[in-house]
Write a protein that holds these residues in place. Structure first.
Motif, PDB file in Angstrom:
ATOM      1  N   MET A  41       0.829  -1.202   0.000  1.00 25.57           N
ATOM      2  CA  MET A  41       0.000   0.000   0.000  1.00 25.57           C
ATOM      3  C   MET A  41       0.866   1.255   0.000  1.00 25.57           C
ATOM      4  N   ARG A  42       1.959   1.221   0.725  1.00 26.38           N
ATOM      5  CA  ARG A  42       2.865   2.380   0.737  1.00 26.38           C
ATOM      6  C   ARG A  42       3.406   2.638  -0.661  1.00 26.38           C
ATOM      7  N   ARG A  43       3.792   1.567  -1.365  1.00 26.38           N
ATOM      8  CA  ARG A  43       4.289   1.738  -2.736  1.00 26.38           C
ATOM      9  C   ARG A  43       3.193   2.270  -3.654  1.00 26.38           C
ATOM     10  N   GLU A  44       1.962   1.828  -3.466  1.00 26.26           N
ATOM     11  CA  GLU A  44       0.846   2.335  -4.275  1.00 26.26           C
ATOM     12  C   GLU A  44       0.635   3.829  -4.036  1.00 26.26           C
ATOM     13  N   ILE A  45       0.685   4.221  -2.786  1.00 26.89           N
ATOM     14  CA  ILE A  45       0.475   5.630  -2.448  1.00 26.89           C
ATOM     15  C   ILE A  45       1.577   6.492  -3.059  1.00 26.89           C
ATOM     16  N   ARG A  46       2.796   5.996  -3.004  1.00 28.40           N
ATOM     17  CA  ARG A  46       3.927   6.778  -3.497  1.00 28.40           C
ATOM     18  C   ARG A  46       3.965   6.893  -5.013  1.00 28.40           C
ATOM     19  N   LYS A  58       2.977  12.642   3.237  1.00 28.88           N
ATOM     20  CA  LYS A  58       2.207  11.401   3.198  1.00 28.88           C
ATOM     21  C   LYS A  58       2.768  10.396   4.204  1.00 28.88           C
ATOM     22  N   ASP A  59       4.076  10.303   4.326  1.00 32.09           N
ATOM     23  CA  ASP A  59       4.680   9.396   5.292  1.00 32.09           C
ATOM     24  C   ASP A  59       4.270   9.760   6.709  1.00 32.09           C
ATOM     25  N   ILE A  60       4.234  11.053   7.001  1.00 32.29           N
ATOM     26  CA  ILE A  60       3.827  11.498   8.328  1.00 32.29           C
ATOM     27  C   ILE A  60       2.370  11.153   8.576  1.00 32.29           C
ATOM     28  N   SER A  61       1.513  11.357   7.582  1.00 31.79           N
ATOM     29  CA  SER A  61       0.078  11.070   7.777  1.00 31.79           C
ATOM     30  C   SER A  61      -0.169   9.578   7.900  1.00 31.79           C
TER      31      SER A  61
END
Length: 64
Positions: A41-46, A58-61
């Motif tokens: 999911m992190r890779r998708e968001i990025r 985004k990392d903080i949120s």
């Protein structure tokens, strides 16, 4: 994550679960599954991130 990919990932972990016999094995699989899912999911968001500043925000949120 696309729906098809999510279903495949779910099926993969269900199949792995069928071979486990102890609570510790289930707990270990759960930890593996959570790390795998959150990494995906992190890779998708990025994928959609334009700048480092936006990525940091985004990392903080996600961490909160």
């Amino acid at each position: 994550m696309e729906l098809e990919q999510a279903f495949r990932l779910s099926d993969f972990y269900i199949q792995k679960l069928d071979d486990l016999h102890t609570a510790q094995e289930v707990q270990n699989l759960h930890e593996e599954m959570v790390i795998d899912y959150t990494g995906r999911m992190r890779r998708e968001i990025r994928k959609d991130v334009i700048s480092k500043h936006v990525s940091d925000c985004k990392d903080i949120s996600i961490a909160t």
